[in-house]
Write a protein that holds these residues in place. Sequence first.
Motif: not given
Length: 258
Positions: A73-74, A177-181, A49-50, A43-44
């Motif tokens: 987030v993680t 931007a660096v996108v992590c999700g 939290t998890r 999920t985005n």
Amino acid sequence: MSDIEGLLLDIDGVLTVSWEPIPGAIEAIDALRRADMPVCLITNTTTHTRIGLASILNDAGFDVSAERIVTAVTATAAYVRRAHPGAAVFVLSDGDARGDMADVRLVAEPTAADVIVIGGACEGFSYRTMDAVFSRLMDGAVLVGMHRNLYWKTARGWALDAGAYLTGLEAAADVSAVVCGKPSAAYFDAAIQVLGVPAHRAAMVGDDIVNDVEGARAAGLTGILVRTGKYREGDLAKGSPDVVLDSLAEVPAWLDIG
């Protein structure tokens, strides 16, 4: 589809809308479990939290564990720890990210940050804050996005998300931007590691043609688009899902296990 050995499932729009189960979703998860089909929830969503997500989903009637959930987030926390160890990080998001960002040095104001992280949109995205973020980016701070979601669907209707702000900041400050999700390849790779099956033997079930389906297909997975959540008829012009189903409820039958 005997060649599929594991599933990645989006949460918001596939399992729930505004945390209310989508019809047939609980029964589908139960059918997948009975068939010993490995499942990882991705999920985005940045509001919980998890552990919090697992609790909410279990209260709604699903049987899930936090260890089988991968969030934006993680993924962002892992990237910041690896790429910017010890950096001062300002997080602007709709949820409290601290629970999943252990060992990241968080600061309260963008003016003190080396790294600016943009999460889910919320009331905190005020002009004063966004202007301070923009100013810091102009002075050299790194821009990181938890995701690029432009909008999502709630029980009240459509809602604007942080991707719109992220795109504006990139254009104004002339940065990328660096996108992590989702839809980043690194995010899907991390989820596949949790799932425990090769990408070509896994399928992604999502309601977002770009972030879910096309992101997964680029990472080597089968992309399944469902007509729930944020799905709109025009979405089929934005990508080429391998499969289109009405909802998660149809997935067990598609897998020949329902």
